[in-house]
Design an enzyme around this catalytic site. Sequence first.
Site, PDB file in Angstrom:
ATOM      1  N   HIS A  90       0.850  -1.198   0.000  1.00 15.77           N
ATOM      2  CA  HIS A  90       0.000   0.000   0.000  1.00 15.77           C
ATOM      3  C   HIS A  90       0.880   1.240   0.000  1.00 15.77           C
ATOM      4  O   HIS A  90       1.963   1.249   0.583  1.00 15.77           O
ATOM      5  CB  HIS A  90      -0.979   0.009   1.177  1.00 15.77           C
ATOM      6  N   ASP A  92      -0.463   4.365   0.801  1.00 21.32           N
ATOM      7  CA  ASP A  92      -0.912   5.348   1.790  1.00 21.32           C
ATOM      8  C   ASP A  92      -0.139   5.143   3.085  1.00 21.32           C
ATOM      9  O   ASP A  92       0.406   4.052   3.336  1.00 21.32           O
ATOM     10  CB  ASP A  92      -2.414   5.242   2.029  1.00 21.32           C
ATOM     11  N   ASP A 123       6.534   1.106   5.980  1.00 19.41           N
ATOM     12  CA  ASP A 123       5.107   0.760   5.983  1.00 19.41           C
ATOM     13  C   ASP A 123       4.319   1.750   5.134  1.00 19.41           C
ATOM     14  O   ASP A 123       3.828   2.744   5.651  1.00 19.41           O
ATOM     15  CB  ASP A 123       4.610   0.777   7.432  1.00 19.41           C
ATOM     16  N   GLU A 156      -5.150   1.608   3.174  1.00 14.21           N
ATOM     17  CA  GLU A 156      -5.001   0.520   4.153  1.00 14.21           C
ATOM     18  C   GLU A 156      -4.923   1.057   5.572  1.00 14.21           C
ATOM     19  O   GLU A 156      -5.518   0.488   6.501  1.00 14.21           O
ATOM     20  CB  GLU A 156      -3.751  -0.303   3.832  1.00 14.21           C
ATOM     21  N   GLU A 157      -4.206   2.148   5.775  1.00 16.34           N
ATOM     22  CA  GLU A 157      -4.000   2.658   7.127  1.00 16.34           C
ATOM     23  C   GLU A 157      -5.282   3.217   7.741  1.00 16.34           C
ATOM     24  O   GLU A 157      -5.399   3.297   8.968  1.00 16.34           O
ATOM     25  CB  GLU A 157      -2.924   3.753   7.125  1.00 16.34           C
ATOM     26  N   HIS A 423       4.348   3.688  12.220  1.00 17.94           N
ATOM     27  CA  HIS A 423       3.264   4.456  12.839  1.00 17.94           C
ATOM     28  C   HIS A 423       3.786   5.453  13.877  1.00 17.94           C
ATOM     29  O   HIS A 423       2.990   6.229  14.420  1.00 17.94           O
ATOM     30  CB  HIS A 423       2.203   3.567  13.502  1.00 17.94           C
TER      31      HIS A 423
END
Length: 451
Positions: A90, A92, A123, A156-157, A423
């Site tokens: 992903h 995003d 990520d 996705e996030e 994150h």
Amino acid sequence: MSPDPIAETVASLMPKAKAELTELVAFKSVADFDQFPRSESEAAANWVADALRAEGFQDVALLDTPDGTQSVYGLLPGPEGAPTVLLYAHYDVQPPLDETAWTSPPFELTEREGRWYGRGSADCKGGVLMHLLALRALKANGGVPVTVKVIAEGSEEQGTGGLERYAEEHPDLLTADTIVIGDAGNFRVGLPTVTATLRGMTLVRVRVDTLEGNLHSGQFGGAAPDALAALVRVLDSLRAEDGSTTVDGLTGDEVWDGLQYEEDTFRKDAKVLDGVRLVGKGTVADRIWARPAVTVLGIDCPPVVGATPSVQAAARALISLRVPPGVDAAEATKLLQAHVEAHTPWGAQVTTEQIGQGQPFRADTTSPAYAAMAEAMGEAYPGEEMQYAGQGGSIPLCNTLAALYPRAEILLIGLSEPEAQIHAVDESVSPQELERLSVAEALFLQKYAAS
């Protein structure tokens, strides 16, 4: 084939990969368009689409998914009769949180002490580069031996389910014999790992109302019901004294019987302050891979700076609940909402709203694809055997794909090892991991095609 030609090719491509990751990280592709411009996500999607076209992909398309974001799709035909492998990542990313807390700007890829720092570097924009590197290495060494589909998700996030719903509406699009999800990570740097389970998740927004408007705390405090105090009591009810998650009706005694996570190592990875105890009970692996976990993601209330002496009339919170394999996320959501309503004190008015959900996932690790990946990882990481671990995070698409394509083998690998701090502030990727995992994926595609 010896891994050396593949490894040599990937090594030669790493400077280009760094330049490309620099470009991709620069897009502020947070799929929350109240905070970040939609144009940033659209630009990132176009970057991925252009990269696929440059590698000879056909039918490259920007898919407008039901949540208002775009996923990028492409098809690279392989030899006649070859199996089809779907590669997922992903583009995003999570918001950068406090940009001033970053050592270097979050959207500028910066090399420091052997790692590349930037939001999405691990990520999962690094996952996009991992797939590209593997395919380029194969093209330079005899060609890609399988038919490849690539899907790069754009939300996705956020957990808003756009790609899941699109896939359900277009079930033929992502059909594959094997699916490689490039959004997981090694247990630690240098230890090749596939993720065998994922916790699911649900996001619930809670609002508590007690008054028509704020009141002077001196004139009314002591009798007037404070909505913020009521919300604090609700949130506190979600944890036991030892910090274990306590949602009425949701069990929390599951045991993880695979790779274990030593407490000292976890404390170091999580950067727990001296003297602060870990929460919960059981092994660390039990707590983060096999059991539910509630987290208060945010609270709407007056900030300390500028606060007035007032009894609050309303307060809101966003709650995340991670759901272990074996538990239905929809049922867990109902239990969480019922718990919040039952534990709201003083007759305060409470409303709950689910804003995101993903089911947990458990892979079949006995499949031929896992044998091919184990052999490939053993060659890409000399002297190490592939390990099986869980992951506390969620990838909602996994269960959608498993339901749509029950015969497909699903493997989860990626760049989000503990040092990556995904994150969090100062997210980074190990270029050595990017290189070795790209080699492993290329070797896997060769071995899988020959199996």
